[in-house]
Design a protein around this motif. Structure first.
Motif, PDB file in Angstrom:
ATOM      1  N   UNK A   1      32.765  29.250  48.475  1.00 20.31           N
ATOM      2  CA  UNK A   1      33.337  28.987  47.150  1.00 20.31           C
ATOM      3  C   UNK A   1      34.629  29.779  46.940  1.00 20.31           C
ATOM      4  N   UNK A   2      35.180  30.349  48.012  1.00 16.93           N
ATOM      5  CA  UNK A   2      36.361  31.208  47.926  1.00 16.93           C
ATOM      6  C   UNK A   2      37.482  30.578  47.108  1.00 16.93           C
ATOM      7  N   UNK A   3      37.774  29.311  47.366  1.00 17.50           N
ATOM      8  CA  UNK A   3      38.895  28.664  46.684  1.00 17.50           C
ATOM      9  C   UNK A   3      38.671  28.535  45.184  1.00 17.50           C
ATOM     10  N   UNK A   4      37.427  28.618  44.744  1.00 20.77           N
ATOM     11  CA  UNK A   4      37.123  28.446  43.321  1.00 20.77           C
ATOM     12  C   UNK A   4      37.459  29.673  42.488  1.00 20.77           C
ATOM     13  N   UNK A   5      37.458  30.863  43.132  1.00 21.52           N
ATOM     14  CA  UNK A   5      37.638  32.089  42.346  1.00 21.52           C
ATOM     15  C   UNK A   5      38.765  33.000  42.823  1.00 21.52           C
ATOM     16  N   UNK A   6      39.307  32.761  44.005  1.00 19.17           N
ATOM     17  CA  UNK A   6      40.219  33.738  44.585  1.00 19.17           C
ATOM     18  C   UNK A   6      41.527  33.873  43.808  1.00 19.17           C
ATOM     19  N   UNK A   7      42.023  32.793  43.216  1.00 16.98           N
ATOM     20  CA  UNK A   7      43.290  32.903  42.492  1.00 16.98           C
ATOM     21  C   UNK A   7      43.144  33.752  41.237  1.00 16.98           C
ATOM     22  N   UNK A   8      41.997  33.679  40.588  1.00 15.08           N
ATOM     23  CA  UNK A   8      41.754  34.551  39.439  1.00 15.08           C
ATOM     24  C   UNK A   8      41.718  36.007  39.886  1.00 15.08           C
ATOM     25  N   UNK A   9      41.121  36.257  41.049  1.00 12.74           N
ATOM     26  CA  UNK A   9      41.090  37.614  41.587  1.00 12.74           C
ATOM     27  C   UNK A   9      42.496  38.118  41.901  1.00 12.74           C
ATOM     28  N   UNK A  10      43.317  37.260  42.468  1.00  9.37           N
ATOM     29  CA  UNK A  10      44.706  37.626  42.774  1.00  9.37           C
ATOM     30  C   UNK A  10      45.441  38.003  41.490  1.00  9.37           C
TER      31      UNK A  10
ATOM     32  N   UNK B   1      44.141  39.149  38.730  1.00  8.09           N
ATOM     33  CA  UNK B   1      43.601  40.431  38.266  1.00  8.09           C
ATOM     34  C   UNK B   1      44.212  41.586  39.038  1.00  8.09           C
ATOM     35  N   UNK B   2      44.338  41.447  40.350  1.00 11.81           N
ATOM     36  CA  UNK B   2      44.921  42.506  41.177  1.00 11.81           C
ATOM     37  C   UNK B   2      46.388  42.734  40.823  1.00 11.81           C
ATOM     38  N   UNK B   3      47.117  41.671  40.565  1.00 12.50           N
ATOM     39  CA  UNK B   3      48.526  41.811  40.206  1.00 12.50           C
ATOM     40  C   UNK B   3      48.694  42.538  38.877  1.00 12.50           C
ATOM     41  N   UNK B   4      47.790  42.280  37.960  1.00 15.32           N
ATOM     42  CA  UNK B   4      47.848  42.980  36.673  1.00 15.32           C
ATOM     43  C   UNK B   4      47.441  44.439  36.830  1.00 15.32           C
ATOM     44  N   UNK B   5      46.402  44.699  37.604  1.00 10.34           N
ATOM     45  CA  UNK B   5      45.897  46.065  37.759  1.00 10.34           C
ATOM     46  C   UNK B   5      46.918  46.970  38.430  1.00 10.34           C
ATOM     47  N   UNK B   6      47.646  46.452  39.419  1.00 15.93           N
ATOM     48  CA  UNK B   6      48.572  47.302  40.159  1.00 15.93           C
ATOM     49  C   UNK B   6      49.723  47.794  39.288  1.00 15.93           C
TER      50      UNK B   6
ATOM     51  N   UNK C   1      32.829  55.021  37.903  1.00 17.72           N
ATOM     52  CA  UNK C   1      33.987  54.125  37.980  1.00 17.72           C
ATOM     53  C   UNK C   1      33.497  52.688  37.961  1.00 17.72           C
ATOM     54  N   UNK C   2      34.024  51.901  37.049  1.00 14.59           N
ATOM     55  CA  UNK C   2      33.757  50.460  37.028  1.00 14.59           C
ATOM     56  C   UNK C   2      35.055  49.761  36.678  1.00 14.59           C
ATOM     57  N   UNK C   3      35.168  48.522  37.072  1.00 15.13           N
ATOM     58  CA  UNK C   3      36.395  47.761  36.826  1.00 15.13           C
ATOM     59  C   UNK C   3      36.039  46.433  36.160  1.00 15.13           C
ATOM     60  N   UNK C   4      36.964  45.871  35.377  1.00 15.63           N
ATOM     61  CA  UNK C   4      36.683  44.602  34.697  1.00 15.63           C
ATOM     62  C   UNK C   4      36.852  43.411  35.622  1.00 15.63           C
ATOM     63  N   UNK C   5      36.332  42.288  35.187  1.00 13.67           N
ATOM     64  CA  UNK C   5      36.455  41.041  35.935  1.00 13.67           C
ATOM     65  C   UNK C   5      35.328  40.102  35.577  1.00 13.67           C
ATOM     66  N   UNK C   6      35.599  38.814  35.587  1.00 16.54           N
ATOM     67  CA  UNK C   6      34.582  37.837  35.191  1.00 16.54           C
ATOM     68  C   UNK C   6      33.512  37.646  36.250  1.00 16.54           C
ATOM     69  N   UNK C   7      33.923  37.515  37.507  1.00 15.20           N
ATOM     70  CA  UNK C   7      32.993  37.291  38.604  1.00 15.20           C
ATOM     71  C   UNK C   7      32.815  38.559  39.424  1.00 15.20           C
ATOM     72  N   UNK C   8      31.658  38.677  40.052  1.00 20.11           N
ATOM     73  CA  UNK C   8      31.429  39.856  40.888  1.00 20.11           C
ATOM     74  C   UNK C   8      32.460  39.938  42.007  1.00 20.11           C
ATOM     75  N   UNK C   9      32.771  38.811  42.660  1.00 19.08           N
ATOM     76  CA  UNK C   9      33.713  38.835  43.779  1.00 19.08           C
ATOM     77  C   UNK C   9      35.062  39.407  43.339  1.00 19.08           C
ATOM     78  N   UNK C  10      35.480  39.032  42.136  1.00 20.40           N
ATOM     79  CA  UNK C  10      36.730  39.532  41.585  1.00 20.40           C
ATOM     80  C   UNK C  10      36.662  41.049  41.367  1.00 20.40           C
ATOM     81  N   UNK C  11      35.558  41.512  40.806  1.00 17.90           N
ATOM     82  CA  UNK C  11      35.403  42.951  40.558  1.00 17.90           C
ATOM     83  C   UNK C  11      35.298  43.722  41.872  1.00 17.90           C
ATOM     84  N   UNK C  12      34.667  43.136  42.862  1.00 20.89           N
ATOM     85  CA  UNK C  12      34.524  43.786  44.169  1.00 20.89           C
ATOM     86  C   UNK C  12      35.902  44.048  44.791  1.00 20.89           C
ATOM     87  N   UNK C  13      36.757  43.034  44.822  1.00 20.54           N
ATOM     88  CA  UNK C  13      38.103  43.214  45.376  1.00 20.54           C
ATOM     89  C   UNK C  13      38.930  44.166  44.514  1.00 20.54           C
TER      90      UNK C  13
END
Length: 337
Positions: free
Chosen positions: A158-167, A169-174, A287-299
């Motif tokens: 299901x990578x393609x379903x959530x990876x762009x949201x994770x990207x 999130x990472x761009x905002x966090x950095x 330490x915890x980080x925000x994110x809708x899906x676990x995969x997003x929070x993991x990265x």
């Protein structure tokens, strides 16, 4: 190293393009085990896959860091040799062993001897970009690995379903994590732990791999020792160790990597263990980080840890990029062949 950490989300996007372009020339049939043979930054990619694809992996999946394959490897095992440089001696040895066991084999690498040998054997090779430190090439390790497994018909990801949201999130966090000021929580934490030995604890079912990654990054980037362990296992042994030699506790700092998907019983264990450590006078932080899906929070947690290791190095006045002792070790080993 700043640039390498900053570009993690762009690396993911580039790795997705590489994954989309994978063309396999071999059939992978009757696979009942998957083995990732790799070391260091190349091996951690396999660990990340084991977490992100936990639901889609229907056969045992194991990462082996060493010279040999387990005894169970056979013609129904897919062995993915992962070596960023393509010259990792342990991975090349594991390749020899996998060939002896007639496993189905492919590889992920920038080139080197691994690519040459796999090409000569008519095995599939996924080429990834060179020019990075292996630990900074994480995206080029785990994303192509997932896409390889998908194109081989072994998983339905299901990578393609959530990876762009994770990207995103990472761009905002950095934007925050890259600032050298106390308003950056990662920088502020680095100020607190840089002269300590971090002890990293996490739930084995969620952020255990992120803890492994952080330990390695603190060693390679920050040039400081760190320790990690996982719950619930540490509650069956290590917890008792927080008793004698209490004079060294002031040199330790416990980092709790926590996620809302941590097992319910582990959450109780975390709370109780944190109380016990507090009573022992141990400095610690959750330490915890925000994110809708676990995969997003993991990265996101991995990205957080990478920045923490970077700022610990900078606050020590240390260049995070060179790994002088590893280079020395490799030269010494080469001289002893």
């Amino acid at each position: 190293m700043f640039k390498a950490i900053w570009e993690f989300p762009e690396n993911i996007q580039e790795a997705l393009e590489i994954g989309a372009g994978i063309t396999l020339h071999n059939q992978y049939e009757n696979i009942d085990h998957i083995l990732i043979a790799g070391m260091g930054g190349s091996a951690i990619g396999g660990d990340v896959v084991s977490v992100l694809e936990n639901e889609s992996l229907k056969v045992p999946f194991q990462v082996v860091r060493g010279y040999t394959c387990p005894s169970w490897v056979n013609e129904n095992t897919l062995v993915i040799c992962s070596s960023y440089s393509g010259n990792t001696e342990e991975t090349l040895s594991a390749l020899d062993h996998a060939l002896e066991k007639e496993a189905q084999i492919c590889g992920i690498t920038t080139g080197g001897e691994l690519a040459e040998r796999l090409h000569s054997l008519h095995k599939d090779v996924v080429k990834i970009p060179a020019g990075l430190q292996p630990r900074a090439a994480l995206a080029f390790s785990f994303v192509p690995m997932i896409k390889l497994l998908e194109k081989a018909g072994i998983i339905s990801s299901s990578l393609d379903d959530w990876i762009q949201e994770a990207v995103h999130t990472l761009k905002e966090a950095r934007k925050t994590y890259s600032k050298d000021r106390d308003t950056n929580p990662v920088y502020h934490l680095a100020e607190r732990v840089k002269e300590r030995i971090p002890v990293i604890y996490a739930d084995s079912s969620t952020l255990g791999v992120a803890a492994v990654r952080l330990k390695g990054q603190l060693a390679e980037n920050s040039k400081i020792l760190a320790w990690y362990n996982e719950l619930p296992e540490l509650n069956h042994n290590e917890i008792v160790g927080w008793e004698n030699n209490a004079d060294i506790f002031q040199r330790l700092f416990v980092l709790w990597l926590m996620d809302r998907d941590d097992h319910e019983r582990v959450q109780h264990r975390q709370e109780i263990t944190r109380t016990l450590l507090q009573e022992a006078g141990v400095d610690q932080i959750a330490i915890s980080v925000p994110g809708n899906l676990f995969q997003e929070r993991f990265l996101h947690m991995i990205h957080y840890g990478d920045w923490l290791s970077y700022w610990c190095a900078i606050l020590h006045g240390t260049d995070p990029s060179p790994v002088v002792k590893i280079a020395h070790l490799k030269q010494e080993l080469a001289d002893r062949k």
